[in-house]
Design an enzyme around this catalytic site. Structure first.
Site, PDB file in Angstrom:
ATOM      1  N   GLU A 155      -3.258   7.496  -4.559  1.00  0.00           N
ATOM      2  CA  GLU A 155      -3.614   6.943  -5.872  1.00  0.00           C
ATOM      3  C   GLU A 155      -4.886   7.576  -6.417  1.00  0.00           C
ATOM      4  O   GLU A 155      -5.816   7.803  -5.639  1.00  0.00           O
ATOM      5  CB  GLU A 155      -3.821   5.428  -5.755  1.00  0.00           C
ATOM      6  CG  GLU A 155      -2.543   4.713  -5.480  1.00  0.00           C
ATOM      7  CD  GLU A 155      -2.706   3.194  -5.400  1.00  0.00           C
ATOM      8  OE1 GLU A 155      -3.749   2.649  -5.829  1.00  0.00           O
ATOM      9  OE2 GLU A 155      -1.773   2.558  -4.901  1.00  0.00           O
TER      10      GLU A 155
ATOM     11  N   ARG B 251       0.858  -1.185   0.000  1.00  0.00           N
ATOM     12  CA  ARG B 251       0.000   0.000   0.000  1.00  0.00           C
ATOM     13  C   ARG B 251       0.894   1.235   0.000  1.00  0.00           C
ATOM     14  O   ARG B 251       1.878   1.305   0.753  1.00  0.00           O
ATOM     15  CB  ARG B 251      -0.900   0.021   1.243  1.00  0.00           C
ATOM     16  CG  ARG B 251      -2.085  -0.939   1.162  1.00  0.00           C
ATOM     17  CD  ARG B 251      -3.109  -0.498   0.106  1.00  0.00           C
ATOM     18  NE  ARG B 251      -4.262  -1.364   0.021  1.00  0.00           N
ATOM     19  CZ  ARG B 251      -4.406  -2.384  -0.841  1.00  0.00           C
ATOM     20  NH1 ARG B 251      -3.450  -2.667  -1.702  1.00  0.00           N
ATOM     21  NH2 ARG B 251      -5.507  -3.100  -0.859  1.00  0.00           N
TER      22      ARG B 251
ATOM     23  N   HIS C 136      -0.806  -0.072  -9.964  1.00  0.00           N
ATOM     24  CA  HIS C 136      -1.473  -0.962  -8.992  1.00  0.00           C
ATOM     25  C   HIS C 136      -2.038  -2.214  -9.689  1.00  0.00           C
ATOM     26  O   HIS C 136      -3.255  -2.421  -9.728  1.00  0.00           O
ATOM     27  CB  HIS C 136      -2.581  -0.202  -8.242  1.00  0.00           C
ATOM     28  CG  HIS C 136      -2.934  -0.850  -6.925  1.00  0.00           C
ATOM     29  ND1 HIS C 136      -3.386  -0.154  -5.844  1.00  0.00           N
ATOM     30  CD2 HIS C 136      -2.916  -2.158  -6.534  1.00  0.00           C
ATOM     31  CE1 HIS C 136      -3.630  -0.975  -4.843  1.00  0.00           C
ATOM     32  NE2 HIS C 136      -3.352  -2.214  -5.242  1.00  0.00           N
TER      33      HIS C 136
HETATM   34  C1  DGY Z   1      -5.475  -6.051  -2.990  1.00  0.00           C
HETATM   35  O1  DGY Z   1      -6.113  -7.068  -3.268  1.00  0.00           O
HETATM   36  O2  DGY Z   1      -5.448  -5.577  -1.862  1.00  0.00           O
HETATM   37  C2  DGY Z   1      -4.715  -5.416  -4.121  1.00  0.00           C
HETATM   38  O3  DGY Z   1      -4.105  -4.260  -3.762  1.00  0.00           O
HETATM   39  C3  DGY Z   1      -5.591  -5.220  -5.325  1.00  0.00           C
HETATM   40  O4  DGY Z   1      -5.733  -6.458  -5.910  1.00  0.00           O
END
Ligand code: DGY
Length: 323
Positions: free
Chosen positions: A266, A237, A284
């Protein structure tokens, strides 16, 4: 009566089909971000809501969705949802773990290799027709084989990344709240505190969840501990890294480069980041393979249908609701 379900963005058919068989489904958008107002308007009469990682589910939004009993996120991460508030309201919340582990670990390896071997810079030069032929001293990158990989957060994805990196003979060091004896046996991994890991790693790969405690866990002080030849990789993240501090470290060659799939705000980037040649930047896409997204869709639908049926979702992040 069939339950009403709001799906903020279209997900693969493997998830849409069972949802449509179970309830009355409305879709927010086929693509593009949906605002909080649109979500509230679309889901106001719904018992079920299926969201994606870019959509925050705050107390304020929950206040407007008085019929909601089931929430499912099309992601493993659930930092965008106020889980405590959902639990207080007895809303079961499901997520999609496991099925995206390989895809995300592959992407972490992709970023390691791409930034070290200057793949994007090379690609750009060839496409722009600036390449004048083979040169003994051009595009000299950094080796990956045998270099030390520091894994921050030895959960499923962190451990899988390390396992893949073993194929490149990379010694593995890691941070984790608890020791992982199986992981240590399997990969020869050594657990240590974050400052030591930062000092010893040639590649630092972040795999921790975003919580109030982990926000900006990599800031100016931590970047200063890294080797000037080291690379930072983040597929977890964005807010785990102070992006301003990272940009400064890249500009000053405080570290050698970074590979990012996630960003602090983002889809916006800190101004200047996109201009850095030593940064490989992806949109992402950790889980973005057809196979993975199809499995995530099945799981997200199963979670929502279970919660709407008053049953604990197979992958539930607030099991207390059902105890
Ligand atoms: C998640 O699943 O948390 C990813 O960041 C997106 O697939």
């Amino acid at each position: 009566m069939r339950p009403h379900i709001f799906v903020t963005k279209l997900i693969p058919d493997s998830g849409m089909t069972p949802l449509r068989a179970f309830g009355e489904v409305r879709i927010g958008r086929e693509k593009g971000s949906i605002s909080a107002e649109e979500m509230i308007a679309g889901a106001a009469d719904c018992q079920g809501l299926l969201v994606t990682p870019g959509e925050s589910i705050t107390k304020g939004i929950l206040d407007q969705l008085e019929h909601l009993t089931a929430l499912s996120t099309f992601s493993v991460g659930f930092n965008h949802i106020d889980i405590a508030e959902c639990t207080r309201r007895k809303i079961g919340v499901g997520n999609t773990p496991d099925v995206l582990t390989d895809a995300t670990a592959e992407l972490a390896m992709t970023l390691i290799l791409a930034v070290a071997r200057r793949v994007v810079e090379g690609d750009q030069m060839v496409r722009k027709q600036l390449w004048r032929g083979w040169e003994p001293m051009d595009f000299l990158g950094s080796p990956v084989t045998g270099k030390t990989l520091g894994i921050i957060g030895a959960g499923r994805i962190g451990m899988r990344t390390a396992q893949m990196a073993c194929g490149f003979d990379m010694p593995i060091i890691y941070t984790s709240r608890h020791p992982k004896p199986d992981f240590e046996r399997m990969c020869g991994a050594k657990r240590m505190a974050l400052p030591e890991l930062l000092q010893q790693s040639d590649f630092v790969s972040i795999h921790a969840p975003l919580t109030p405690e982990t926000r900006h866990m990599i800031g100016r002080a931590q970047l200063a501990m890294m080797k000037p030849t080291a690379f930072l990789i983040n597929t977890s993240r964005g807010p785990l890294v102070d992006e301003e501090a990272l940009l400064e470290a890249l500009k000053n060659n405080r570290i050698a480069g970074c590979g990012l799939d996630v960003y602090e705000n983002e889809p916006r980037l800190t101004p200047g980041l996109a201009e850095m040649p030593n940064a490989v930047l992806l949109p992402h896409v950790g889980s973005a393979t057809l196979k993975t997204r199809s499995k995530m869709a099945v799981m997200a639908a199963e979670n929502l249908i279970a919660a709407l049926s008053g049953v604990r979702p197979p992958h539930c992040v607030n099991p207390e609701v059902y105890s």
